[in-house]
Scaffold this motif. Structure first.
Motif, mmCIF file in Angstrom:
data_model
loop_
_atom_site.group_PDB
_atom_site.id
_atom_site.type_symbol
_atom_site.label_atom_id
_atom_site.label_comp_id
_atom_site.label_asym_id
_atom_site.label_seq_id
_atom_site.Cartn_x
_atom_site.Cartn_y
_atom_site.Cartn_z
ATOM 1 N N ILE A 260 0.529 -2.059 6.799
ATOM 2 C CA ILE A 260 -0.061 -0.970 7.672
ATOM 3 C C ILE A 260 -1.615 -1.338 7.443
ATOM 4 C CG2 ILE A 260 -0.716 0.984 8.523
ATOM 5 C CD1 ILE A 260 2.345 1.839 8.071
ATOM 6 N N HIS B 21 -2.765 -4.814 8.296
ATOM 7 C CA HIS B 21 -2.701 -5.086 9.688
ATOM 8 C C HIS B 21 -4.211 -4.412 10.275
ATOM 9 C CE1 HIS B 21 -1.521 -3.778 14.030
ATOM 10 N NE2 HIS B 21 -1.336 -5.335 13.862
ATOM 11 N N LEU C 169 5.770 -5.127 9.995
ATOM 12 C CA LEU C 169 4.886 -4.005 10.458
ATOM 13 C C LEU C 169 5.881 -2.634 10.720
ATOM 14 C CD1 LEU C 169 2.075 -2.898 10.689
ATOM 15 C CD2 LEU C 169 2.075 -3.542 13.091
#
Length: 139
Positions: free
Chosen positions: A89, A92, A4
């Motif tokens: 991103i 996530h 991340l």
């Protein structure tokens, strides 16, 4: 998959034209409005005003996806995250929204609906999570 990234755009949601323009800029690395406009108009079935491209690129800059640099008299836009970072991103964020449901029955129902391939992927992810935790604890 990549880790991340530390940087995240201020606003993750992008519309279809924003996504298309972002894709073009990822492909080009850096682009002027004219570069992007020409690329879109290379499709003979497309019509789009130059000013619309400018507006969308400014909007992507406001959302934190692009940055604009002036080189001489020209303005060049470049992405602040790579395409791969954007995918990480987004994944996530989707996982966080899913886990925010917080209801174990919902998560269990989801797990029960997975086919064998997806179940194997979940197991592989669980093993990677465990390995990452052990590596952190070992440091």
């Amino acid at each position: 998959m990549a880790p991340l990234p530390d940087y995240r755009p201020k606003q993750l949601s992008v519309g279809p034209l924003e996504a298309e323009i972002l894709q073009i800029i990822w492909e080009l690395g850096s682009a002027t409005v004219k570069d992007v406009h020409d690329r879109i108009l290379s499709d003979p079935n497309r019509e789009l005003a130059y000013t619309s491209v400018t507006t969308v690129m400014r909007r992507l800059t406001d959302k934190g996806w692009l940055v604009c640099d002036k080189k001489g008299k020209a303005f060049y836009w470049r992405p602040l995250v790579t395409k791969q970072q954007a995918e990480v991103i987004r994944a996530h964020e989707q996982l966080q929204r899913f886990l925010a449901v917080g209801n174990p029955d919902v998560v269990a129902a989801f797990a029960d609906s997975l086919d064998e391939t997806a179940s194997e992927q979940i197991e592989a992810i669980a093993k990677r999570i465990q390995a990452a935790r052990q590596a952190r604890e070992g440091k």
